[in-house]
Motif scaffolding. Structure first.
Motif, PDB file in Angstrom:
ATOM      1  N   GLY A  52       0.795  -1.122  -0.016  1.00 24.42           N
ATOM      2  CA  GLY A  52      -0.075  -0.024  -0.023  1.00 24.42           C
ATOM      3  C   GLY A  52       0.917   1.251  -0.154  1.00 24.42           C
ATOM      4  N   TRP A  53       0.131   2.395   0.080  1.00 26.67           N
ATOM      5  CA  TRP A  53       0.943   3.832   0.243  1.00 26.67           C
ATOM      6  C   TRP A  53       2.211   3.786   0.969  1.00 26.67           C
ATOM      7  CZ3 TRP A  53       1.246   8.198  -2.730  1.00 26.67           C
ATOM      8  CH2 TRP A  53       1.678   9.233  -1.828  1.00 26.67           C
ATOM      9  N   VAL A  54       1.812   3.686   2.313  1.00 24.96           N
ATOM     10  CA  VAL A  54       2.613   3.689   3.199  1.00 24.96           C
ATOM     11  C   VAL A  54       3.830   2.656   3.035  1.00 24.96           C
ATOM     12  CG1 VAL A  54       3.098   3.404   5.827  1.00 24.96           C
ATOM     13  CG2 VAL A  54       1.423   5.051   5.095  1.00 24.96           C
ATOM     14  N   ARG A  55       3.458   1.597   2.781  1.00 27.86           N
ATOM     15  CA  ARG A  55       4.632   0.573   2.305  1.00 27.86           C
ATOM     16  C   ARG A  55       5.592   1.013   1.486  1.00 27.86           C
ATOM     17  NH1 ARG A  55       8.109  -2.584   4.161  1.00 27.86           N
ATOM     18  NH2 ARG A  55       6.537  -3.186   5.671  1.00 27.86           N
ATOM     19  N   GLY A 228      -6.008   3.196   0.786  1.00 26.07           N
ATOM     20  CA  GLY A 228      -4.652   2.738   1.220  1.00 26.07           C
ATOM     21  C   GLY A 228      -4.345   1.349   1.645  1.00 26.07           C
ATOM     22  N   SER A 229      -5.248   0.538   1.652  1.00 21.64           N
ATOM     23  CA  SER A 229      -5.310  -0.838   2.071  1.00 21.64           C
ATOM     24  C   SER A 229      -5.289  -1.985   1.047  1.00 21.64           C
ATOM     25  CB  SER A 229      -6.276  -1.218   3.099  1.00 21.64           C
ATOM     26  OG  SER A 229      -7.594  -1.642   2.306  1.00 21.64           O
ATOM     27  N   TYR A 246      -2.594  -1.317  -6.628  1.00 22.92           N
ATOM     28  CA  TYR A 246      -2.204   0.293  -6.429  1.00 22.92           C
ATOM     29  C   TYR A 246      -1.264   0.412  -5.424  1.00 22.92           C
ATOM     30  CZ  TYR A 246      -2.160   5.241  -7.374  1.00 22.92           C
ATOM     31  OH  TYR A 246      -1.945   6.429  -7.469  1.00 22.92           O
ATOM     32  N   HIS A 247      -0.159   1.092  -5.722  1.00 20.06           N
ATOM     33  CA  HIS A 247       0.785   1.592  -4.638  1.00 20.06           C
ATOM     34  C   HIS A 247       1.906   0.210  -4.549  1.00 20.06           C
ATOM     35  CE1 HIS A 247      -1.807   4.611  -3.004  1.00 20.06           C
ATOM     36  NE2 HIS A 247      -2.640   3.658  -2.479  1.00 20.06           N
ATOM     37  N   VAL A 260      -2.163  -6.605 -12.940  1.00 20.06           N
ATOM     38  CA  VAL A 260      -1.155  -5.745 -13.046  1.00 20.06           C
ATOM     39  C   VAL A 260      -0.969  -4.903 -11.705  1.00 20.06           C
ATOM     40  CG1 VAL A 260      -2.454  -3.752 -14.087  1.00 20.06           C
ATOM     41  CG2 VAL A 260       0.126  -4.468 -14.670  1.00 20.06           C
ATOM     42  N   ALA A 261       0.129  -4.350 -11.725  1.00 18.07           N
ATOM     43  CA  ALA A 261       0.252  -3.332 -10.289  1.00 18.07           C
ATOM     44  C   ALA A 261       0.854  -2.094 -10.745  1.00 18.07           C
ATOM     45  CB  ALA A 261       1.144  -3.952  -9.334  1.00 18.07           C
ATOM     46  N   VAL A 262       0.306  -1.065 -10.273  1.00 22.37           N
ATOM     47  CA  VAL A 262       0.845   0.334 -10.644  1.00 22.37           C
ATOM     48  C   VAL A 262       1.821   0.482  -9.344  1.00 22.37           C
ATOM     49  CG1 VAL A 262       0.457   2.592 -10.952  1.00 22.37           C
ATOM     50  CG2 VAL A 262      -1.024   1.140 -12.000  1.00 22.37           C
ATOM     51  N   THR A 263       2.994   0.623  -9.305  1.00 21.14           N
ATOM     52  CA  THR A 263       3.807   1.017  -8.195  1.00 21.14           C
ATOM     53  C   THR A 263       4.684   2.309  -8.077  1.00 21.14           C
ATOM     54  OG1 THR A 263       5.704  -0.220  -9.265  1.00 21.14           O
ATOM     55  CG2 THR A 263       4.149  -1.619  -7.817  1.00 21.14           C
TER      56      THR A 263
END
Length: 371
Positions: A52-55, A228-229, A246-247, A260-263
């Motif tokens: 997630g975002w914070v990770r 965020g989770s 996402y993130h 797919v992932a948007v990192t």
């Protein structure tokens, strides 16, 4: 305020002792900090989770330590709400000797500016903020570039031609993502539509899950989200549907569902800015980086995604990096909003200022924005 750090260190040591096959084997000690080590503080808006975002910001912090070693001493405070609590934590970090402080949440912008006035010798980095000061820089990523690419994957993979989007707040950054995702999806699947659910929360796993389930019940077979989770990914895995991470890469949570992932990649930027403070070259500024700068990356495809789709997405990613493709450029026809107005005229491209002030939803999106 750093009891959480100390507690984690003790717990990690005890756990390692009991789980190690040879009790006497311990990890080699870290090299001692330099006497003039730069103390760098990070403030996180949610707990540090596996993804997630914070990770991604935590990975950025670790990258700073790995790159600069004993020249830096990093600390972080997690789960800090935006507002008065944020100001208190940022101020505490400055008072306790942090010389560079990263505040990665939009709602931290004003508290950061307020504290910065009282600590002119401390450097601050307002991540996703837009107001600068002599000792406050801002940085953000062009998340929408990754969203467009994810939309291409979703457009190729959907069977129902319906995607869902679990969104936090109707701010320009989120609208950019929804519109880019929709434009990417419809570039390969003109019949596709996107249903948006607004949560007015950044981090509320139960609400995120409920929204995901509601969207699946409306015939969506692929979801995207801006929260965020990992709740949306878990819901997709449970329902046997598809989702865009996402993130972070979230295949551990949704091994079958992730397409797919948007990192977000913060390590390079954070390291560069810490080195600038150490070298005495730090200056306030405003960076908006994307695929070209290595701050946004699309990949981590799921096992269900055909190689042809993967190759197509990666080819378009190279096009964005090379400047050949801009998600908010109208090439073949006008781009209209979902109320029928021309948002981007044929042959035109939105300026950064127009993108940053986005307040409309693209044709194909079911939802409204309060103007």
């Amino acid at each position: 305020m750093y009891k959480n750090l100390a507690g984690r260190a003790v717990l990690a040591w005890v756990t390692a002792c009991f789980l190690s096959p040879a009790f006497s084997q311990t990890a080699p000690p870290k090299p001692p900090l330099a006497k003039d080590a730069l103390k760098v503080g990070f403030v996180y808006v949610t707990p540090v989770t596996d993804a997630g975002w914070v990770r991604q910001h935590e990975e950025g912090r670790k990258a700073v330590e790995a790159a600069l070693g004993p020249r830096v001493n990093t600390v972080f405070v997690e789960n800090v709400p935006e507002g008065a609590d944020a100001e208190r934590v940022i101020r505490d970090l400055a008072q306790q000797g942090s010389q560079l402080i990263f505040t990665p949440s939009f709602g931290y912008m004003e508290p950061t500016l307020k504290v910065a006035k009282d600590f002119p010798g401390v450097k601050f980095e307002s991540i996703t903020g837009y107001k600068t000061a002599p000792n406050v820089a801002t940085a953000n990523a062009r998340y929408y570039e990754g969203r467009y690419l994810a939309g291409i994957a979703a457009g190729r993979m959907t069977k129902t031609n319906v995607a869902g989007y679990v969104a936090g707040f109707p701010i320009p950054e989120v609208l950019q993502g929804i519109n880019a995702f929709t434009l990417g999806m419809r570039s390969v699947n003109p019949k596709a539509k996107v249903i948006v659910v607004w949560l007015n929360e950044w981090f509320d796993p139960p609400k995120e899950r409920d929204a995901a389930m509601a969207l699946f019940n409306q015939n969506a077979d692929v979801l995207a989200f801006h929260t965020g989770s990992t709740a949306v990914m878990a819901a997709a895995q449970e329902r046997g549907k598809m989702a865009v991470a996402y993130h972070s890469d979230m295949r551990k949570i949704a091994p079958d569902a992730q397409i797919v992932a948007v990192t977000h990649q913060w390590g390079g930027y954070y390291t560069q800015r810490a080195k600038a403070v150490l070298d005495g070259t730090w200056k306030s500024g405003n960076l908006w980086g994307g695929v070209k700068e290595g701050m946004i990356r699309v990949g981590d495809f799921g096992t269900k995604v055909p190689k042809a789709v993967q190759d197509e997405v990666l080819a378009r990613q190279k096009d964005i990096a090379a400047g050949k493709l801009q998600p908010f450029r109208a090439v073949a026809a006008d781009v209209r909003d979902n109320e029928g107005r021309v948002a981007i005229a044929k042959g035109a491209q939105l300026s950064d200022e127009q993108i940053l002030q986005m307040n409309w939803l693209a044709e194909g999106v079911q939802g409204r924005v309060t103007r």
